[in-house]
Design an enzyme around this catalytic site. Sequence first.
Site, mmCIF file in Angstrom:
data_model
loop_
_atom_site.group_PDB
_atom_site.id
_atom_site.type_symbol
_atom_site.label_atom_id
_atom_site.label_comp_id
_atom_site.label_asym_id
_atom_site.label_seq_id
_atom_site.Cartn_x
_atom_site.Cartn_y
_atom_site.Cartn_z
ATOM 1 N N HIS A 104 -8.303 -5.629 0.093
ATOM 2 C CA HIS A 104 -7.053 -4.930 0.364
ATOM 3 C C HIS A 104 -6.214 -5.665 1.418
ATOM 4 C CE1 HIS A 104 -4.579 -1.321 0.219
ATOM 5 N NE2 HIS A 104 -4.485 -1.370 1.540
ATOM 6 N N ASP B 225 -10.671 -4.666 -3.947
ATOM 7 C CA ASP B 225 -9.994 -3.734 -3.050
ATOM 8 C C ASP B 225 -10.824 -2.462 -2.917
ATOM 9 O OD1 ASP B 225 -8.212 -2.026 -1.748
ATOM 10 O OD2 ASP B 225 -6.471 -2.940 -2.711
ATOM 11 N N CYS C 185 0.841 -1.204 0.000
ATOM 12 C CA CYS C 185 0.000 0.000 0.000
ATOM 13 C C CYS C 185 0.881 1.260 0.000
ATOM 14 C CB CYS C 185 -0.966 -0.048 1.187
ATOM 15 S SG CYS C 185 -2.234 1.228 1.110
#
Lengths: 363, 125
Positions: free
Chosen positions: A337, A308, A154
């Site tokens: 995610h 996600d 991320c």
Amino acid sequence: MSATLGEAPKLQSSIAEQVQSEIERAIRRNIKGLEYVASPAPAVGMTPKDVIYKRGTLNLYHYLPMADEIYRVPILIVMATSNRGYILDLAPGQSFVEFLLRSGYDVYLIDWSPPSPDERRLRFEDYTLDFIPECVRRVRKDSGVKDLTLMGYCMGGVLSVIYVALHPKTQPKNLVCFTTPIDFRAMELFAKWSDRRYFEVDRLVDTTGNVPAELIFTGFEMLRPASRLAGQVTLWENLGNDEFVKSYRMFERWSNDTLPLAGEYFRQTVKDLLWENSLYKGELTIGGKRADLRNITAPILHVVAEHDHIVPHAAARPLIEQVGSAEKEEIMLKGGHISLVAGANAQRRLWPRLDAWLGVRSI
Amino acid sequence: MAEGPSKDPSAAWRELVSQWEKNINALANQNMASDEFSSGSNQAMNLALRIQQGMASGMATYLATLNLPSRADITALGERLQAMEAYLSRIAVALEEPARGKSRTRGAPKRSRPPRTKQPPAPLP
């Protein structure tokens, strides 16, 4: 007709059995519910490690190898700045780090602590021109190997790609990113909530210093406002299933353990990435240098999640489109995610795919 | 032969919860993507921040009048202390390093690491 009459008692007994079974489940659930409330949260992040470097918010871990022989190229994982690194090391048997160690990788991880009040001034410059380069230097020295695989999750992926784009002459041997946003305008709700017409980021940062963890947590929660309650309903239903409860509690603990963000870093994220979308446009300037994704030439793998809700595919897709690497691949896997990297879904889907890609590039 | 609807009440309940979650999330996302939501929520936050700023400034003046340190003063002191502690730890590490080196040469075992000779498994035929 006689057959129908014969089925009636059977149906009655089946309903009675079902009712009895439901009552038994309800009783078991209540007993387990009491255990749930009384028992401590499961331990996480227990894979043995050394802290080889610590400076304020930055922690660099080296995990103790678990294989008799290891790949030549070590891995340096950069965790997202908003969350704790133990999502990658939940519990024995469910730990991504443990999987890598058992598969023969030498694993280092950059984990973040809550920034202290004086660290409110940390900027992208500190993360990408100081913290990551310093950790890369230390991993090289500690492992005795010049090459390394840089792996970011991320925002850890964003910092990793900015770092490589700013240091084109010292490319990592491999670059692996998980759900890394590049086109921040495609993160539609975050873009909308931080609309420059309404969102006074300067006032927020000037007032709070570091941006409180509660605000970051609320931002993530608001993306799926019903999911927490639905999760609790599912937990109640599965209270009899010890494995489910343990897993739920680990994920719950992690998602509640959101970190505050350094004020200046947050201000830059909003102004440069969300408002100007400068990383996507190739206009992001860090320490006077342009972070051009075309400067990235190392072999790169980008793994994205089909469902996600934080980094949708439209936000992540430009990474592979824009990098200059000859060897580049994007894999989309089922999951969200978080379930992309941790839990049963990750164990089944991501981990073996990653091992297959990385093993041959780690010698 | 097509199967009839499931008689398991738990399955029906799970399906119901799942549908409810999807619908609420979709509806909320639709509403939260509006200008009105963004404007309203940010106005509320800005108001809270203004109050916080006003309180902090008023309190700082009050504490200064009483000749007492404010939160900012204490934080600044804490920062200086932390910086001094970090500086001291660096000095301590630098001083201990030669001694540690000597003890290692005297036979303290260095943690051994496996050889970096691993090869990826051969691909399946």
